[in-house]
Design a protein around this motif. Structure first.
Motif, PDB file in Angstrom:
ATOM      1  N   ASP A 125       0.809  -1.209   0.000  1.00 28.54           N
ATOM      2  CA  ASP A 125       0.000   0.000   0.000  1.00 28.54           C
ATOM      3  C   ASP A 125       0.849   1.269   0.000  1.00 28.54           C
ATOM      4  N   ASP A 126       2.066   1.179  -0.525  1.00 27.13           N
ATOM      5  CA  ASP A 126       2.945   2.333  -0.733  1.00 27.13           C
ATOM      6  C   ASP A 126       2.931   2.737  -2.205  1.00 27.13           C
ATOM      7  N   VAL A 127       3.210   3.999  -2.475  1.00 20.90           N
ATOM      8  CA  VAL A 127       3.461   4.460  -3.842  1.00 20.90           C
ATOM      9  C   VAL A 127       4.761   5.252  -3.821  1.00 20.90           C
ATOM     10  N   LEU A 128       5.629   4.986  -4.780  1.00 23.58           N
ATOM     11  CA  LEU A 128       6.914   5.668  -4.910  1.00 23.58           C
ATOM     12  C   LEU A 128       6.833   6.673  -6.050  1.00 23.58           C
ATOM     13  N   ILE A 129       7.223   7.916  -5.778  1.00 20.04           N
ATOM     14  CA  ILE A 129       7.276   8.958  -6.795  1.00 20.04           C
ATOM     15  C   ILE A 129       8.696   9.514  -6.838  1.00 20.04           C
ATOM     16  N   ILE A 130       9.324   9.450  -8.002  1.00 15.00           N
ATOM     17  CA  ILE A 130      10.674   9.979  -8.193  1.00 15.00           C
ATOM     18  C   ILE A 130      10.576  11.173  -9.131  1.00 15.00           C
ATOM     19  N   THR A 131      11.180  12.293  -8.733  1.00 12.97           N
ATOM     20  CA  THR A 131      11.091  13.504  -9.545  1.00 12.97           C
ATOM     21  C   THR A 131      12.333  14.366  -9.299  1.00 12.97           C
ATOM     22  N   ALA A 132      12.262  15.642  -9.665  1.00 14.17           N
ATOM     23  CA  ALA A 132      13.354  16.592  -9.438  1.00 14.17           C
ATOM     24  C   ALA A 132      12.736  17.944  -9.095  1.00 14.17           C
ATOM     25  N   ASP A 133      13.566  18.972  -8.970  1.00 12.13           N
ATOM     26  CA  ASP A 133      13.058  20.298  -8.605  1.00 12.13           C
ATOM     27  C   ASP A 133      13.449  21.379  -9.612  1.00 12.13           C
ATOM     28  N   HIS A 134      14.370  21.078 -10.507  1.00 14.11           N
ATOM     29  CA  HIS A 134      14.858  21.976 -11.560  1.00 14.11           C
ATOM     30  C   HIS A 134      15.960  21.207 -12.272  1.00 14.11           C
ATOM     31  N   GLY A 135      16.679  21.840 -13.166  1.00 16.52           N
ATOM     32  CA  GLY A 135      17.826  21.198 -13.784  1.00 16.52           C
ATOM     33  C   GLY A 135      19.124  21.817 -13.307  1.00 16.52           C
ATOM     34  N   CYS A 136      20.224  21.174 -13.640  1.00 13.23           N
ATOM     35  CA  CYS A 136      21.563  21.755 -13.465  1.00 13.23           C
ATOM     36  C   CYS A 136      22.492  20.977 -14.386  1.00 13.23           C
ATOM     37  N   ASP A 137      22.328  21.219 -15.666  1.00  9.77           N
ATOM     38  CA  ASP A 137      23.008  20.447 -16.702  1.00  9.77           C
ATOM     39  C   ASP A 137      24.516  20.671 -16.617  1.00  9.77           C
ATOM     40  N   PRO A 138      25.289  19.627 -16.255  1.00  7.03           N
ATOM     41  CA  PRO A 138      26.734  19.799 -16.099  1.00  7.03           C
ATOM     42  C   PRO A 138      27.491  19.855 -17.408  1.00  7.03           C
ATOM     43  N   THR A 139      26.791  19.637 -18.527  1.00  4.89           N
ATOM     44  CA  THR A 139      27.480  19.633 -19.824  1.00  4.89           C
ATOM     45  C   THR A 139      27.484  21.005 -20.483  1.00  4.89           C
ATOM     46  N   THR A 140      26.764  21.971 -19.910  1.00  2.00           N
ATOM     47  CA  THR A 140      26.722  23.311 -20.490  1.00  2.00           C
ATOM     48  C   THR A 140      27.798  24.194 -19.865  1.00  2.00           C
ATOM     49  N   GLU A 141      28.006  25.365 -20.442  1.00  2.00           N
ATOM     50  CA  GLU A 141      28.995  26.292 -19.896  1.00  2.00           C
ATOM     51  C   GLU A 141      28.576  26.838 -18.537  1.00  2.00           C
ATOM     52  N   SER A 142      27.282  26.995 -18.340  1.00  2.00           N
ATOM     53  CA  SER A 142      26.779  27.551 -17.086  1.00  2.00           C
ATOM     54  C   SER A 142      27.006  26.597 -15.920  1.00  2.00           C
ATOM     55  N   THR A 143      27.288  27.175 -14.759  1.00  2.00           N
ATOM     56  CA  THR A 143      27.379  26.371 -13.532  1.00  2.00           C
ATOM     57  C   THR A 143      26.141  26.573 -12.665  1.00  2.00           C
ATOM     58  N   ASP A 144      25.146  27.250 -13.198  1.00  2.00           N
ATOM     59  CA  ASP A 144      23.928  27.527 -12.437  1.00  2.00           C
ATOM     60  C   ASP A 144      22.830  26.526 -12.792  1.00  2.00           C
ATOM     61  N   HIS A 145      21.731  26.601 -12.059  1.00  2.00           N
ATOM     62  CA  HIS A 145      20.567  25.780 -12.363  1.00  2.00           C
ATOM     63  C   HIS A 145      20.083  26.058 -13.774  1.00  2.00           C
ATOM     64  N   SER A 146      19.373  25.096 -14.345  1.00  2.00           N
ATOM     65  CA  SER A 146      18.808  25.261 -15.683  1.00  2.00           C
ATOM     66  C   SER A 146      17.291  25.105 -15.629  1.00  2.00           C
ATOM     67  N   ARG A 147      16.641  25.886 -16.461  1.00  2.00           N
ATOM     68  CA  ARG A 147      15.171  25.938 -16.512  1.00  2.00           C
ATOM     69  C   ARG A 147      14.668  24.745 -17.326  1.00  2.00           C
ATOM     70  N   GLU A 148      14.258  23.670 -16.640  1.00  2.00           N
ATOM     71  CA  GLU A 148      13.917  22.417 -17.304  1.00  2.00           C
ATOM     72  C   GLU A 148      12.609  21.821 -16.786  1.00  2.00           C
ATOM     73  N   TYR A 149      12.034  20.968 -17.622  1.00  2.00           N
ATOM     74  CA  TYR A 149      11.005  20.052 -17.137  1.00  2.00           C
ATOM     75  C   TYR A 149      11.638  19.153 -16.071  1.00  2.00           C
ATOM     76  N   ILE A 150      10.798  18.572 -15.222  1.00  2.00           N
ATOM     77  CA  ILE A 150      11.294  17.566 -14.287  1.00  2.00           C
ATOM     78  C   ILE A 150      10.680  16.211 -14.637  1.00  2.00           C
ATOM     79  N   PRO A 151      11.425  15.132 -14.427  1.00  2.00           N
ATOM     80  CA  PRO A 151      10.877  13.810 -14.704  1.00  2.00           C
ATOM     81  C   PRO A 151       9.872  13.404 -13.627  1.00  2.00           C
TER      82      PRO A 151
END
Length: 390
Positions: free
Chosen positions: A316-342
């Protein structure tokens, strides 16, 4: 009947740029996909089995047609791309106006008042990487006792101090003072204590970071669950993000390993309500440092632990996995990225091979959890419960 929801936030694990990403300088950001594309032979077999790559936008790297859960990606309605904004929206609080940012540093009148109240001078006061600014100013701080203050593209006022120069208790009180000053128009999302140790050339941030958020202005999912008589068990920095509002107990874990183990331990208990976990390493250690390999390894570590998490789920449990924003390490920026969350939803009562496409708001997660518990509420978001139950 579902008695317990387990909500795990993989901090910064975004899944593709939002339509307004250009407004934030984040065109091309896709934290998950870009790691797949940049790390040789990278795979997350357990998350993929649950449906990670079946989420819209990953068709070209997906190899699985069948999966064991319900998946989607969630649009962010709030303005911003920071931790507080993301978690608050997940919990049903959508911000019409973004928290203020300070790309040129904080104004002199605030800095002067802050220095007077805490009894220490400051150095820095500009946007910077936390690891770089302690390299640049660490020696001066140790020599003078002056506080290193800095910000980023996000709405934060960060205070770095060597633990041998400014004891943790003092640093936390200094942050409380800053939090009290930064209200109203200057109400940044978070004041963050950034303690470090070591010697010149080898300064290292410690796990004693502490976030001081604004108090949520309205009740969130957490308050409704707590007020229903159920448990709200916060793991990681959740208690900081919500300033303990709506929380019945907490375990302030300092890293992913501790957070995962605390979650598994909580699953072995018998109670009704919410386990709400934030796993911070993806963002704090790897995303902001553009450490692609490190980020990939952290994802693999979570993926390796996922079978242990699911094995401890009750029927009777449900597991939800998600995120809160992005932070793409492959871009030049070191800041958070404006993304959809899974969004990955899994449990005995949850449909398999079920793709919801794009959900209109992070807040739909909180709305759905409250519907699971049949709790009347006034939070924002559209429940998708009817589309995920067997």
């Amino acid at each position: 009947m579902i008695k317990r929801a387990v909500l795990i936030v993989l901090d910064s694990v975004g899944i593709g740029e939002l339509p307004d990403a250009a407004d934030y300088g984040d065109v091309g950001s896709n934290t998950i996909k870009n790691i797949y594309m940049n790390v040789e032979n990278f795979c997350l077999p357990n998350l993929e089995k649950m449906g990670l790559l079946n989420i819209v936008g990953n068709e070209d790297i997906n190899k699985n047609h069948k999966f064991t859960g319900t998946v989607a990606k969630c649009n962010e309605k709030s303005k911003g791309k920071d931790t507080t904004t993301g978690h608050w929206e997940i919990s049903g609080l959508v911000l019409e106006h973004p928290f203020p940012t300070y790309p040129k540093g904080f104004p002199d009148d605030f800095i002067n008042e802050f220095e007077e109240k805490v009894g220490r001078k400051t150095i820095g006061n500009y946007p910077a990487s936390g690891t770089e600014i302690i390299k640049e100013l660490g020696k001066e701080h140790v020599d003078t006792g002056n506080l290193i203050v800095y910000t980023s593209a996000d709405s934060v006022f960060q205070i770095a101090a060597h633990e041998d120069v400014v004891p943790l208790d003092e640093l936390y009180k200094i942050c409380e003072t800053a939090r009290a000053l930064l209200q109203g128009e200057r109400g940044v999302g978070r004041v963050i204590a950034r303690p470090f140790t070591g010697t010149e050339g080898n300064y290292t941030r410690t796990g004693n970071r502490k976030d001081f958020s604004l108090i949520p202005p309205h009740d969130t999912m957490l308050d409704y669950i707590k007020n229903s008589g159920r448990e709200v068990y916060a793991i990681g920095k959740i208690e900081d993000i919500f300033v303990n509002k709506g929380i019945t107990r907490s375990n302030h874990t300092k890293n992913n390993k501790e957070g995962i183990e605390a979650t598994i331990s909580a699953l072995k208990e018998d109670f009704e309500g919410l386990i709400f976990t934030n796993l911070v390493d993806f963002d704090m250690i790897y995303g902001h440092r553009n450490d692609v390999e490190g980020y990939a390894e952290a994802l693999k570590y979570f993926d390796d632990k996922l079978p242990e998490i699911t094995a401890n789920l009750k029927d009777d449990d449900v597991l939800i996995i998600t995120a809160d924003h992005g932070c793409d390490p492959t871009t030049e920026s070191t800041d958070h990225s404006r993304e959809y969350i899974p969004l990955l939803v899994f449990g005995k009562n949850i449909k398999e091979n079920n793709n919801l496409g794009i959900v209109d708001s992070y807040a739909s997660i909180g709305k759905t959890i409250l519907d699971i518990f049949k709790i009347e509420n006034h939070i924002e978001g559209t429940s998708f419960l009817g589309n995920i139950l067997n």
